[in-house]
Motif scaffolding. Sequence first.
Motif, PDB file in Angstrom:
ATOM      1  N   VAL A 122       1.018  -1.043   0.194  1.00 44.16           N
ATOM      2  CA  VAL A 122      -0.142  -0.018   0.251  1.00 44.16           C
ATOM      3  C   VAL A 122       0.874   1.187   0.022  1.00 44.16           C
ATOM      4  N   THR A 123       0.803   1.743  -1.030  1.00 46.58           N
ATOM      5  CA  THR A 123       1.727   3.227  -1.297  1.00 46.58           C
ATOM      6  C   THR A 123       1.084   4.158  -0.303  1.00 46.58           C
ATOM      7  N   LEU A 124       1.704   5.037   0.234  1.00 47.06           N
ATOM      8  CA  LEU A 124       1.312   6.211   1.177  1.00 47.06           C
ATOM      9  C   LEU A 124       1.549   7.610   0.328  1.00 47.06           C
ATOM     10  N   PRO A 125       0.513   8.355  -0.117  1.00 46.51           N
ATOM     11  CA  PRO A 125       0.683   9.480  -0.846  1.00 46.51           C
ATOM     12  C   PRO A 125       1.318  10.560   0.147  1.00 46.51           C
ATOM     13  N   SER A 126       1.687  11.612  -0.397  1.00 43.13           N
ATOM     14  CA  SER A 126       2.113  12.679   0.198  1.00 43.13           C
ATOM     15  C   SER A 126       1.429  13.315   1.077  1.00 43.13           C
ATOM     16  N   GLY A 127       1.942  13.446   2.355  1.00 39.60           N
ATOM     17  CA  GLY A 127       1.156  13.994   3.426  1.00 39.60           C
ATOM     18  C   GLY A 127       0.422  13.206   4.201  1.00 39.60           C
ATOM     19  N   MET A 141      -7.944   2.734   4.858  1.00 35.93           N
ATOM     20  CA  MET A 141      -7.766   3.654   5.675  1.00 35.93           C
ATOM     21  C   MET A 141      -6.801   4.735   5.024  1.00 35.93           C
ATOM     22  N   VAL A 142      -5.789   4.311   4.371  1.00 38.05           N
ATOM     23  CA  VAL A 142      -5.006   5.248   3.578  1.00 38.05           C
ATOM     24  C   VAL A 142      -5.920   6.180   2.597  1.00 38.05           C
ATOM     25  N   HIS A 143      -6.802   5.543   1.960  1.00 39.18           N
ATOM     26  CA  HIS A 143      -7.585   6.213   1.144  1.00 39.18           C
ATOM     27  C   HIS A 143      -8.588   7.225   1.945  1.00 39.18           C
ATOM     28  N   GLY A 144      -9.064   6.855   3.092  1.00 37.82           N
ATOM     29  CA  GLY A 144     -10.063   7.481   3.808  1.00 37.82           C
ATOM     30  C   GLY A 144      -9.387   8.774   4.350  1.00 37.82           C
ATOM     31  N   VAL A 145      -8.217   8.634   4.930  1.00 40.06           N
ATOM     32  CA  VAL A 145      -7.501  10.056   5.508  1.00 40.06           C
ATOM     33  C   VAL A 145      -7.044  10.990   4.451  1.00 40.06           C
ATOM     34  N   THR A 146      -7.199  10.737   3.267  1.00 42.73           N
ATOM     35  CA  THR A 146      -7.235  11.648   2.136  1.00 42.73           C
ATOM     36  C   THR A 146      -8.208  11.879   1.480  1.00 42.73           C
ATOM     37  N   ASP A 147      -9.386  11.216   1.333  1.00 40.34           N
ATOM     38  CA  ASP A 147     -10.548  11.468   0.516  1.00 40.34           C
ATOM     39  C   ASP A 147     -11.694  10.925   1.332  1.00 40.34           C
ATOM     40  N   THR A 148     -12.755  11.059   0.732  1.00 48.88           N
ATOM     41  CA  THR A 148     -13.985  10.330   1.353  1.00 48.88           C
ATOM     42  C   THR A 148     -14.558   9.181   0.573  1.00 48.88           C
ATOM     43  N   VAL A 181     -24.623   9.146   0.891  1.00 45.34           N
ATOM     44  CA  VAL A 181     -23.700   8.767   2.640  1.00 45.34           C
ATOM     45  C   VAL A 181     -22.384   8.982   2.314  1.00 45.34           C
ATOM     46  N   GLU A 182     -21.677   9.837   2.972  1.00 51.43           N
ATOM     47  CA  GLU A 182     -20.182  10.032   2.845  1.00 51.43           C
ATOM     48  C   GLU A 182     -19.627   9.873   4.137  1.00 51.43           C
ATOM     49  N   GLY A 183     -18.243   9.489   4.150  1.00 44.34           N
ATOM     50  CA  GLY A 183     -17.525   9.453   5.218  1.00 44.34           C
ATOM     51  C   GLY A 183     -16.146   9.014   5.135  1.00 44.34           C
ATOM     52  N   HIS A 184     -15.323   8.930   5.963  1.00 46.07           N
ATOM     53  CA  HIS A 184     -13.890   8.662   5.784  1.00 46.07           C
ATOM     54  C   HIS A 184     -13.544   7.055   6.141  1.00 46.07           C
ATOM     55  N   ASN A 185     -14.657   6.443   6.762  1.00 50.56           N
ATOM     56  CA  ASN A 185     -14.439   4.910   7.031  1.00 50.56           C
ATOM     57  C   ASN A 185     -15.262   3.923   6.299  1.00 50.56           C
ATOM     58  N   ALA A 186     -14.767   3.306   5.180  1.00 54.40           N
ATOM     59  CA  ALA A 186     -15.305   2.526   4.039  1.00 54.40           C
ATOM     60  C   ALA A 186     -16.296   1.797   4.775  1.00 54.40           C
TER      61      ALA A 186
END
Length: 177
Positions: A9-14, A75-82, A133-138
């Motif tokens: 899982v690659t971690l994007p910048s930030g 989780m990585v997607h959730g902390v950057t996008d919804t 329905v939107e959120g940061h936890n899939a």
Amino acid sequence: MSRIGKKPVTLPSGVSANVSGQTIEVKGPKGTQSFTATDDVTLTVADDSVTVTPRGTSKRARQQWGMSRTIVANMVHGVTDTFKKELEIQGVGYRAQLQGQVLKLNLGLSHDVDFAIPEGITVTCPKPTEIIVEGHNAQQVGEVAANIRDWRRPEPYKGKGIRYKGEYIFQKEGKKK
């Protein structure tokens, strides 16, 4: 071998990840999420990626390998996008409206359904027949959308009910005279 589990899982910048024991904590611009993996897998952070490896060849270790990697990727997607799930309501008189943190659903029952929106989830109704329905936890977004859909699942004869956007409902033929 898990095809999903093999991919790092690659971690994007930030976004940063920290592993302590079996717990991984991912921090990003939209918040922080943590996950505790089972003892069947090992989590490691190297450079700008997280890798998940199984601790054996048992069936359970192979099952947990791909699932743990997918949870970390979410989780990585959730902390950057919804994450987003869209629902459509079909049926005469069926509608939804938002009142504060309560979603009011009129679904042809003898009473209106008041659905309390959990913390961390945002629900919007751009039209009376659409729910987003939107959120940061899939997992939480999918669960809330499924709970809303459970109030009136689409029936196979007229197609009335709450469905996911783009979901195909197989129409059955009615009774012949």
